[in-house]
Design a protein around this motif. Structure first.
Motif, mmCIF file in Angstrom:
data_model
loop_
_atom_site.group_PDB
_atom_site.id
_atom_site.type_symbol
_atom_site.label_atom_id
_atom_site.label_comp_id
_atom_site.label_asym_id
_atom_site.label_seq_id
_atom_site.Cartn_x
_atom_site.Cartn_y
_atom_site.Cartn_z
ATOM 1 N N GLU A 183 1.356 2.580 -3.609
ATOM 2 C CA GLU A 183 -0.215 3.007 -4.476
ATOM 3 C C GLU A 183 0.252 4.346 -5.168
ATOM 4 O O GLU A 183 -0.286 4.425 -6.219
ATOM 5 C CB GLU A 183 -1.295 2.776 -3.693
ATOM 6 C CG GLU A 183 -1.755 1.359 -3.107
ATOM 7 C CD GLU A 183 -2.684 1.275 -2.385
ATOM 8 O OE1 GLU A 183 -3.363 0.233 -1.916
ATOM 9 O OE2 GLU A 183 -3.182 2.468 -1.660
ATOM 10 N N LYS A 232 -13.840 2.733 -5.500
ATOM 11 C CA LYS A 232 -14.143 2.346 -4.241
ATOM 12 C C LYS A 232 -14.042 0.685 -3.930
ATOM 13 O O LYS A 232 -13.980 0.417 -2.947
ATOM 14 C CB LYS A 232 -15.601 2.616 -4.091
ATOM 15 C CG LYS A 232 -15.912 4.348 -3.938
ATOM 16 C CD LYS A 232 -17.316 4.640 -4.082
ATOM 17 C CE LYS A 232 -17.501 6.212 -3.893
ATOM 18 N NZ LYS A 232 -18.954 6.502 -3.964
ATOM 19 N N ASN A 292 -7.715 3.673 -7.651
ATOM 20 C CA ASN A 292 -8.720 5.018 -7.146
ATOM 21 C C ASN A 292 -10.102 4.262 -6.585
ATOM 22 O O ASN A 292 -11.053 5.149 -6.250
ATOM 23 C CB ASN A 292 -8.847 6.056 -8.051
ATOM 24 C CG ASN A 292 -7.408 6.797 -8.234
ATOM 25 O OD1 ASN A 292 -6.836 6.926 -7.065
ATOM 26 N ND2 ASN A 292 -7.095 7.305 -9.018
ATOM 27 N N TYR A 349 -11.967 -1.506 -4.898
ATOM 28 C CA TYR A 349 -10.473 -1.715 -4.522
ATOM 29 C C TYR A 349 -10.235 -1.267 -3.013
ATOM 30 O O TYR A 349 -9.768 -2.002 -2.374
ATOM 31 C CB TYR A 349 -9.438 -1.291 -5.445
ATOM 32 C CG TYR A 349 -8.058 -1.564 -4.932
ATOM 33 C CD1 TYR A 349 -7.490 -2.347 -5.015
ATOM 34 C CD2 TYR A 349 -7.371 -0.364 -4.199
ATOM 35 C CE1 TYR A 349 -6.140 -2.733 -4.565
ATOM 36 C CE2 TYR A 349 -6.033 -0.426 -3.807
ATOM 37 C CZ TYR A 349 -5.491 -1.698 -3.643
ATOM 38 O OH TYR A 349 -4.455 -1.634 -3.498
ATOM 39 N N GLN A 350 -10.717 0.037 -2.809
ATOM 40 C CA GLN A 350 -10.426 0.437 -1.544
ATOM 41 C C GLN A 350 -11.113 -0.251 -0.642
ATOM 42 O O GLN A 350 -10.520 -0.620 0.660
ATOM 43 C CB GLN A 350 -10.975 1.904 -1.373
ATOM 44 C CG GLN A 350 -9.883 2.934 -2.463
ATOM 45 C CD GLN A 350 -8.590 3.256 -1.881
ATOM 46 O OE1 GLN A 350 -8.212 3.255 -0.838
ATOM 47 N NE2 GLN A 350 -7.693 3.454 -2.824
ATOM 48 N N HIS A 351 -12.448 -0.736 -0.707
ATOM 49 C CA HIS A 351 -13.143 -1.426 0.278
ATOM 50 C C HIS A 351 -12.318 -2.852 0.486
ATOM 51 O O HIS A 351 -12.430 -3.414 1.507
ATOM 52 C CB HIS A 351 -14.536 -1.616 -0.397
ATOM 53 C CG HIS A 351 -15.456 -2.596 0.537
ATOM 54 N ND1 HIS A 351 -15.625 -3.721 0.479
ATOM 55 C CD2 HIS A 351 -16.040 -2.183 1.873
ATOM 56 C CE1 HIS A 351 -16.217 -4.476 1.226
ATOM 57 N NE2 HIS A 351 -16.591 -3.326 2.142
ATOM 58 N N GLN A 396 -8.862 -2.580 2.044
ATOM 59 C CA GLN A 396 -9.006 -2.477 3.535
ATOM 60 C C GLN A 396 -9.810 -3.459 4.449
ATOM 61 O O GLN A 396 -9.139 -3.844 5.416
ATOM 62 C CB GLN A 396 -9.762 -1.309 3.830
ATOM 63 C CG GLN A 396 -9.973 -0.448 4.953
ATOM 64 C CD GLN A 396 -8.678 -0.205 5.769
ATOM 65 O OE1 GLN A 396 -7.935 0.477 5.013
ATOM 66 N NE2 GLN A 396 -8.232 -0.956 6.702
ATOM 67 N N ARG A 399 0.794 -1.210 0.062
ATOM 68 C CA ARG A 399 -0.095 0.108 -0.042
ATOM 69 C C ARG A 399 0.744 1.281 -0.140
ATOM 70 O O ARG A 399 0.347 2.408 -0.378
ATOM 71 C CB ARG A 399 -1.001 -0.197 1.114
ATOM 72 C CG ARG A 399 -1.753 -0.866 1.197
ATOM 73 C CD ARG A 399 -3.260 -0.882 1.790
ATOM 74 N NE ARG A 399 -4.191 0.102 0.921
ATOM 75 C CZ ARG A 399 -4.961 0.645 1.031
ATOM 76 N NH1 ARG A 399 -5.648 0.421 2.341
ATOM 77 N NH2 ARG A 399 -5.819 1.569 0.278
#
Length: 468
Positions: A227, A332, A330, A334-336, A339, A224
């Motif tokens: 990124e 949502k 960027n 992937y971010q979800h 995480q 991370r």
């Protein structure tokens, strides 16, 4: 406090020199005069691995100049550069480039915050108005910090006079510089030192499930950190380290069989595989483009036209692939996902334990390493000149898994012995990796040519076909 005589003398200064009369008397027969000054915008530079900072040096870009300060006999080095300069290969030959040769040629040098740099040039004259030493002061400042440092250097044969100048500077608050590393934080370049292989804190008695979670958590964190560099496209190593870190996660899940339940292991491996596959083509193109110069040197000049066509096409495709990867990072989704995966390894109760979850780390590690070593030896004994490429590829994979295991558990074994083993294994793995790259590239380049030809029927592709 000043230390003994140093040539050149490099120092911090707690306040500017008082030059109200345009000169300062050093002794009865020597005086220091200000021979010029300039004020400009400046940036401290370093790569993502903090190569300059870790070597206790300081690299500054101002106008079309690079200034390298280092605590050795070379002192301050300067050479011209382009304002868009990022890689060592883009520099003309010169003193700074030569002294940066120990830095990675594929890592970009990135600027920190904007600073104001005020440079003052001083000349030490004797009673005959002859120059016997020179001194430069650098006043680097921004909204939060301000510091003054300098370098003085005698002309040949005037060491004793330079010693008096050093003594004079010390009386005016100069303190010898032992390292330039601390200046980075004061100039708005205070990012923590990035380490693609951080030290792992593993206990011999820790249960295997605790060790696995720690290894995976560390690897995800490393990935991370890369990124933003991927999205900014600073250099190709950001994507490389990102993928290696996620590959290590998948290796832990594959090699630590029985630590997590079969269902959780399968689901996690698929989740990380789905993330990695989004970057596969971009990494392939990076590898091709990094090998560009080598391929031009290998092939005769008559084939260079075809190579130019091919690499131009790669560059165009890479831009498209980069945009897709940026969109993914960027997004949502992937971010979800990333995480959520991080959260699963932050607590012991979020994943189901397998039958080997509570086995102590040392015996667990010993058994895994020995088993993987046996597989490497089994395949290696069968390698000969007629061995199919696929079997050599399998040897490479097993070597990689063995090296990962040795790195994962490195703190549990004698360091010197393990370091030598890993170094030898890495050398073998690199050779096998290059062989595998060439083997795969033969097929992938043929596939690329076929696909490209269908899309560009009106273009003469004979030169490209010949080069492939």
């Amino acid at each position: 406090m000043c230390i003994g005589y140093i040539e050149p003398f490099q120092f911090f200064l707690n306040k500017p020199l008082n030059m109200s009369e345009q000169s300062l008397s050093i002794s009865d027969d020597m005086r220091l005069i200000c021979s010029g000054s300039t004020t400009t915008t400046a940036y401290c530079l370093d790569d993502f691995e903090s190569s300059i900072k870790c070597s206790k040096r300081l690299l500054i870009r101002y106008q079309n100049n690079l200034l390298l300060l280092q605590t050795n006999t070379s002192g301050a080095l300067k050479q011209n550069c382009s304002t868009k300069w990022r890689f060592i290969s883009q520099l003309d030959d010169g003193a700074v480039k030569e002294n940066l040769s120990n830095c990675s040629p594929i890592r970009a040098f990135l600027p920190g915050n904007k600073n104001t740099l005020h440079i003052e040039q001083y000349t030490l004259l004797d009673d005959n108005e002859k120059t016997i030493a020179r001194c430069t002061l650098y006043h680097l400042s921004n909204a939060d910090h301000s510091l003054i440092f300098g370098v003085s250097q005698p002309l040949r044969g005037y060491d004793a006079e330079h010693a008096l100048l050093q003594e004079f500077l010390c009386k005016h608050g100069a303190a010898a510089i032992n390292s330039y590393a601390d200046i980075y934080a004061q100039c708005g370049f205070d990012q923590p030192v990035y380490n693609a292989k951080p030290k792992l804190d593993i206990s011999v008695d820790a249960p295997a499930i605790e060790t696995a979670a720690h290894l995976i958590e560390v690897s995800i964190n490393v990935s991370r950190q890369n990124e933003e560099g991927i999205k900014a496209d600073y250099d190709t190593e950001f994507l490389h380290d990102y993928r290696v870190s996620l590959r290590k996660v998948r290796s832990v899940l594959s090699l630590f069989k029985g630590v997590y339940s079969e269902a959780d292991t399968a689901a996690l491996k698929q989740d990380f595989s789905d993330i990695m596959k989004e970057t596969n083509r971009l990494r392939d193109l990076d590898v091709y483009l990094l090998d560009r110069q080598e391929l031009f040197e290998l092939l005769p000049v008559r084939m260079h036209v075809g190579l130019e066509q091919m690499f131009d096409a790669f560059a165009v495709e890479r831009k498209k692939q980069l945009q897709q990867v940026k969109k993914m990072l960027n997004g949502k989704s992937y971010q979800h996902s990333i995480q959520s995966l991080q959260d699963k390894f932050s607590s012991a109760d979020k994943l189901s334990a397998g039958p080997k979850a509570l086995v102590a780390s040392l015996p667990f590690a010993t058994k895994l390493i020995w088993k993987r070593y046996g597989k490497v030896c089994q395949i290696a004994r069968q390698i000969e000149t007629t061995t199919p490429d696929e079997e050599i590829h399998q040897l490479r994979i097993q070597c990689k898994k063995l090296r990962y295991l040795m790195e994962f558990f490195s703190t549990l074994f004698p360091q010197k012995m393990l370091k030598d083993l890993i170094k030898s294994l890495k050398r073998l793995q690199d050779n096998l990796g290059r062989f595998n790259d060439f083997s795969i590239q033969q097929e992938s380049l043929q596939e690329f040519l076929t696909t490209y030809a269908k899309k560009h029927r009106n273009q003469n592709l004979i030169p490209m076909a010949e080069s492939i």
